[in-house]
Motif scaffolding. Sequence first.
Motif, mmCIF file in Angstrom:
data_model
loop_
_atom_site.group_PDB
_atom_site.id
_atom_site.type_symbol
_atom_site.label_atom_id
_atom_site.label_comp_id
_atom_site.label_asym_id
_atom_site.label_seq_id
_atom_site.Cartn_x
_atom_site.Cartn_y
_atom_site.Cartn_z
ATOM 1 N N GLU A 1 -27.893 -14.181 -26.142
ATOM 2 C CA GLU A 1 -28.514 -14.271 -24.824
ATOM 3 C C GLU A 1 -29.895 -13.628 -24.864
ATOM 4 O OE1 GLU A 1 -27.240 -11.755 -21.614
ATOM 5 O OE2 GLU A 1 -26.199 -10.383 -22.964
ATOM 6 N N TRP B 1 -32.739 -11.460 -22.377
ATOM 7 C CA TRP B 1 -32.758 -10.637 -21.169
ATOM 8 C C TRP B 1 -34.053 -9.842 -21.130
ATOM 9 C CZ3 TRP B 1 -32.918 -5.517 -19.506
ATOM 10 C CH2 TRP B 1 -32.417 -5.260 -18.223
ATOM 11 N N GLY C 1 -33.575 -7.867 -14.843
ATOM 12 C CA GLY C 1 -32.622 -8.964 -14.748
ATOM 13 C C GLY C 1 -31.213 -8.486 -14.438
ATOM 14 N N THR D 1 -27.203 -8.061 -14.988
ATOM 15 C CA THR D 1 -26.457 -7.817 -16.227
ATOM 16 C C THR D 1 -24.985 -8.214 -16.145
ATOM 17 O OG1 THR D 1 -26.115 -5.520 -15.534
ATOM 18 C CG2 THR D 1 -27.961 -5.961 -17.026
ATOM 19 N N SER E 1 -24.095 -10.555 -18.856
ATOM 20 C CA SER E 1 -24.042 -9.857 -20.142
ATOM 21 C C SER E 1 -22.705 -9.151 -20.340
ATOM 22 C CB SER E 1 -25.183 -8.831 -20.237
ATOM 23 O OG SER E 1 -26.434 -9.458 -20.122
ATOM 24 N N CYS F 1 -28.068 -9.698 -27.953
ATOM 25 C CA CYS F 1 -28.993 -9.841 -26.828
ATOM 26 C C CYS F 1 -30.410 -9.563 -27.320
ATOM 27 C CB CYS F 1 -28.632 -8.878 -25.707
ATOM 28 S SG CYS F 1 -29.752 -8.994 -24.280
ATOM 29 N N TYR G 1 -31.081 -2.161 -20.324
ATOM 30 C CA TYR G 1 -29.950 -3.059 -20.588
ATOM 31 C C TYR G 1 -28.719 -2.272 -21.037
ATOM 32 C CZ TYR G 1 -27.328 -6.864 -22.839
ATOM 33 O OH TYR G 1 -26.345 -7.762 -23.214
ATOM 34 N N ASP H 1 -32.333 -17.772 -19.454
ATOM 35 C CA ASP H 1 -32.681 -17.764 -18.031
ATOM 36 C C ASP H 1 -33.811 -18.757 -17.786
ATOM 37 O OD1 ASP H 1 -33.435 -17.179 -15.401
ATOM 38 O OD2 ASP H 1 -33.047 -15.043 -15.630
#
Length: 217
Positions: A48, A50, A54, A56, A59, A75, A86, A120
């Motif tokens: 992913e 990120w 953003g 989570t 995630s 990630c 994150y 995204d």
Amino acid sequence: MKLIWSPEMASKAYIDTVASCKKLHKESGVAELVSAMAAGWNTRLIVETWSSGGATATSIGLAVASHHTGGRHVCIVPDHKSKSEYMEALGETDENVEVVVGEPEEGVEELTGIDFMVVDCRSKDFDKILRSAKLGARGAVLVCKNASSRMSLSFRWRSVLDAGSRRLVRSAFLPVGRGLDIAYVASISGSSSTSKGKSRWIKHVDQKSGEEIVIRK
């Protein structure tokens, strides 16, 4: 070999994601759905992208899925600030996540055998990130979240996959959260473009009756 669906794995990941997210996030089921898909297809490499600010929840769902499949969850974040934010947001689930700092396109190119990927649509050049992905031989599931934000754009899944000569099995847009656009990509064995074993339509005209018959061979 190709991705094989397991309803049991999907159900377990879904339930665990609900439990993990209910106290931290109040979203509309995106995390649970994505987690169930990633686990249900028994994916081995989940990727992913990120960036700071953003959400989570997704995630966390992917981390839960990787725990059930025993696979990797990677990630890619643009800078160390994003990485810290994150990891803090993921809390206890961060033990299953590998965080890579760098430009998304470059980070993706370093990974081989991706069979589940989430990007995204609000990110710049998200389509280029998808084109850079080295998908797994068993096939892959690609997910664009926040897809409603680009519904008017000219993005098409085939434009992404044609670059890698991989066949699109099917795609679907789900009105979950702010929109999920999902594509299922065929395994290498199922993406051959040769005519061997491929059915074709044949037209035959009966010389006596003049009747035209079309058969599939």
